[in-house]
Motif scaffolding. Sequence first.
Motif, PDB file in Angstrom:
ATOM      1  N   ASN A 155       0.826  -1.210   0.000  1.00 53.21           N
ATOM      2  CA  ASN A 155       0.000   0.000   0.000  1.00 53.21           C
ATOM      3  C   ASN A 155       0.864   1.266   0.000  1.00 53.21           C
ATOM      4  OD1 ASN A 155      -2.415  -1.462   0.031  1.00 53.21           O
ATOM      5  ND2 ASN A 155      -2.399  -1.601   2.276  1.00 53.21           N
ATOM      6  N   LYS A 156       1.930   1.247   0.765  1.00 54.58           N
ATOM      7  CA  LYS A 156       2.838   2.406   0.801  1.00 54.58           C
ATOM      8  C   LYS A 156       3.520   2.604  -0.547  1.00 54.58           C
ATOM      9  CE  LYS A 156       3.858   2.289   5.750  1.00 54.58           C
ATOM     10  NZ  LYS A 156       4.911   2.120   6.801  1.00 54.58           N
ATOM     11  N   GLN A 159       0.973   4.350  -2.844  1.00 53.71           N
ATOM     12  CA  GLN A 159       0.807   5.759  -2.487  1.00 53.71           C
ATOM     13  C   GLN A 159       2.029   6.590  -2.894  1.00 53.71           C
ATOM     14  OE1 GLN A 159       0.003   5.816   1.724  1.00 53.71           O
ATOM     15  NE2 GLN A 159      -2.004   4.795   1.501  1.00 53.71           N
TER      16      GLN A 159
END
Length: 240
Positions: A155-156, A159
């Motif tokens: 997820n990081k 992003q």
Amino acid sequence: MEIKKNPKSNLENYSKLFMQLGLVLALFITYVAIENKTYDKEYGDLGMVNMASDVEEETIEIQPEAPKPPQNTPPPPAPEKIEVVKDEKEVEETVIESTETDESEAVKVEEIQEAEVEEDIVEDVPFSIIEDVPVFPGCTGTKAQKKACLNDMMNKHVQRYFDADLANELGLSPGKKRIYLVFKIGKTGEIEDITARAPHPRLKQEAIRIAKKLPKMEPGKQRGRAVRVGYTLPITFNVE
């Protein structure tokens, strides 16, 4: 003295007369036979005679003869003296040997070699059922901690590298949009077979570009062997 015949007694003198009389008689009989008329006799209607009614079927009944009673024959005369004859032949007894073994007897048992059966290991395993999940660089701890760390690092990564302004530039309708990014973490830890499903082709290309930037990981293992692990990464964003 010569005897003389009377000329009247000689019948040869009347032969022609007899012949003429015979011819006349024959012609008369022929004439009468020709001129005589005959009529067919008519018989009354006698009717159809039903012979079948007069003939009765004859059935022959055969009755078996009653068995003759057996004649009373006198029984054979009994012997005056009954002698018992001894059998001189000796009967050989057959001995059946037991097949059971005694505890003291050693039983030879052939050594049984167990054949090693190689279990087929599936090359591609979903991330949800993998025994040892792939390890993202920097993730440590138990299996559950490594799994949670992998999802957090994915997820990081999105992003950090996803271009959020691209969605607004494509003129999409406002609202929440989602991209499904699918790939496999290979046996060497490299990212393989990248595919994506997005509401726009440029968003699809953007998702594939992000997946290619993922770092090399420690491969996942199933029963101690490195396998390819399938992973699905959903990317959600808002269009204003």
